[in-house]
Design an enzyme around this catalytic site. Sequence first.
Site, mmCIF file in Angstrom:
data_model
loop_
_atom_site.group_PDB
_atom_site.id
_atom_site.type_symbol
_atom_site.label_atom_id
_atom_site.label_comp_id
_atom_site.label_asym_id
_atom_site.label_seq_id
_atom_site.Cartn_x
_atom_site.Cartn_y
_atom_site.Cartn_z
ATOM 1 N N CYS A 35 12.297 34.712 67.778
ATOM 2 C CA CYS A 35 11.495 35.912 67.549
ATOM 3 C C CYS A 35 11.594 36.918 68.660
ATOM 4 C CB CYS A 35 10.127 35.389 67.508
ATOM 5 S SG CYS A 35 8.981 34.866 68.950
ATOM 6 N N THR B 75 -3.433 33.185 68.527
ATOM 7 C CA THR B 75 -2.546 34.094 67.923
ATOM 8 C C THR B 75 -3.152 34.069 66.545
ATOM 9 O OG1 THR B 75 -0.789 33.523 69.442
ATOM 10 C CG2 THR B 75 -0.222 34.890 67.367
ATOM 11 N N GLU C 45 2.746 37.415 77.727
ATOM 12 C CA GLU C 45 2.649 36.596 76.525
ATOM 13 C C GLU C 45 4.157 35.759 76.598
ATOM 14 O OE1 GLU C 45 3.355 35.119 72.882
ATOM 15 O OE2 GLU C 45 4.619 36.724 73.579
ATOM 16 N N HIS D 128 7.641 24.976 69.065
ATOM 17 C CA HIS D 128 7.411 26.284 69.106
ATOM 18 C C HIS D 128 8.364 27.047 70.253
ATOM 19 C CE1 HIS D 128 4.717 29.424 67.986
ATOM 20 N NE2 HIS D 128 4.423 29.639 69.370
ATOM 21 N N CYS E 264 3.539 31.442 63.279
ATOM 22 C CA CYS E 264 4.516 30.440 63.552
ATOM 23 C C CYS E 264 3.832 29.208 64.248
ATOM 24 C CB CYS E 264 5.546 30.680 64.292
ATOM 25 S SG CYS E 264 6.272 32.213 64.002
ATOM 26 N N TYR F 212 10.836 30.751 70.245
ATOM 27 C CA TYR F 212 11.006 31.817 71.404
ATOM 28 C C TYR F 212 12.238 32.477 71.323
ATOM 29 C CZ TYR F 212 6.187 32.421 72.663
ATOM 30 O OH TYR F 212 4.860 32.648 72.667
ATOM 31 N N GLU G 44 -4.576 38.045 69.797
ATOM 32 C CA GLU G 44 -5.219 36.843 70.127
ATOM 33 C C GLU G 44 -6.829 37.035 70.285
ATOM 34 O OE1 GLU G 44 -2.552 37.957 71.247
ATOM 35 O OE2 GLU G 44 -1.068 36.270 70.652
ATOM 36 N N CYS H 252 5.003 40.050 67.678
ATOM 37 C CA CYS H 252 4.334 38.579 67.281
ATOM 38 C C CYS H 252 3.960 38.722 65.654
ATOM 39 C CB CYS H 252 3.419 38.116 68.077
ATOM 40 S SG CYS H 252 2.731 36.427 67.615
HETATM 41 FE FE1 SF4 Z 1 4.453 34.842 67.656
HETATM 42 FE FE2 SF4 Z 1 7.071 34.298 68.276
HETATM 43 FE FE3 SF4 Z 1 5.006 32.544 68.485
HETATM 44 FE FE4 SF4 Z 1 5.779 33.412 66.194
HETATM 45 S S1 SF4 Z 1 7.084 32.288 67.718
HETATM 46 S S2 SF4 Z 1 3.796 33.107 66.760
HETATM 47 S S3 SF4 Z 1 6.359 35.393 66.586
HETATM 48 S S4 SF4 Z 1 5.121 34.234 69.608
#
Ligand code: SF4
Length: 483
Positions: free
Chosen positions: A298, A189, A442, A291, A102, A295, A256, A98
Amino acid sequence: MMTPEQYIESLRRQKKEVYFMGEKVENVVDHPAMRPHINGAAVTYKLGTEEEYQHLGSAVSHLTGNKINRWTHIPQNQEDLVKKAMMLRVAGQITGTCFQRCVGMDGLITLYSTTWEIDQELGTNYHKRFKEFLIETQNKDYMTDGAMTDPKGDRSKRPSEQHDPDQYVRVVEERPDGIVVRGAKMHQTGAINSHQILVMPGMGMTKEDEDYAISFAVPADEKGIIYVFGRQVNDSRKWEGKIDQGNAKYGVVGGEAMIIFEDVFVPWDRVFLYKETKYTGKLVDRFASYHRQNYGACKAGNLDVLIGATASLAGMQGTMKASHVKDKLSEMAHLVETMYSGALACSFNCSQNGCGTAFVDPVLANSSKLNTARYYPEVTKLAQDIAGGFVATIPSEKEFDNPRVASYMHKYFSTGENVDAIERIKMGRLVENMTGSTPIIECMHGAGSPQAQKVVLQRSINWRDKMKYAAEIVREPETSPTK
Ligand code: SF4
């Protein structure tokens, strides 16, 4: 825009109150538990400023016309949303974990459009305030921590019904120049390496909960903000060496932290929602869709790294040509591309709201996140299957410095003339690190637990239409077909 180095240096100027393992951390930048995650976030600055990546990592601000980092950009059209997904896959491929920025990006996007809508209906001036905050964020290239998840106490009770009124962030005092807030946000995060915190309500609120229906921004080192950095499985390896960490450069998930707001003052020009409970549900749903779009992208990037590590091990161990290994590798790739296709699909199938912000298709975004929560563990299982049991039993990297056993380490961990034992162990550790419990948990709960996505689907799917399609097909024709 800041370069990665400038971003890291900018964190040294902050005076945050951070705790880890019972001790105060004076310098987060050089702390071994935190530095890998800071390197991960720094990749977002690399994508914004380095020529190779700028076509994805930078954008033109629709407010100022300035070139800005895409992590601070408000998507204006389909192309922006598609580029967002593409950028996240590339960042995931570089970091294998991560990169944290984002959540703040999606908070900025969500509040930009939601404040506009509130102002249209209520005649408030939240949007003007938010635009000023956004322009500063873009011009200074700040990393924003989007803070949504409250401790929540008893999940069957609303914020105002809790045994302890601080289980959700709330306003405790109203002053002529601003408000005082109290509470906490959990597992945030990138919090310890952000420049500012953007707080949003974590759920739809009712009238009784109006003290909790607040959104605001504060500098990350504001007086009264305390950070407690979380532990991860095997995190003590971070201060024991490099190889055993698996991903010493960027760590596992997002570093985190719990953020505690100990009666923090917020001036009115940084308050973007104040007791308008009606808009909280919309704000949360909108943020979640943006968001959840991410996922599938990423995590696809992260799993590209895992596929690479698994294939490398298969190559080193002489199993690459086995038909079942080839089959499993292609199964891994298929699952990853399925995840990514969801992130792209919800971006292509976008709509535009009143203030011109492009919005992902919420049904596709939520389906994509559900796929990711389901497929990510599947891919990790296949990686473990191919990599072999040695991944779970590798001795410490320190044995390579132990004169009594070092030669045996080299001898017995090598699998052929051209296979270096240390290189094989590095790949094994990477697989161990990426398939361990922390990233899987996660992936399940980040951006909301799978049940939260199902709730959106239940609400959003037009079940009546689907029943109509079926009814049309079985309906008796009015006249008998002649052919
Ligand atoms: Fe982390 Fe993916 Fe969330 Fe971006 S979208 S903060 S990389 S988990």
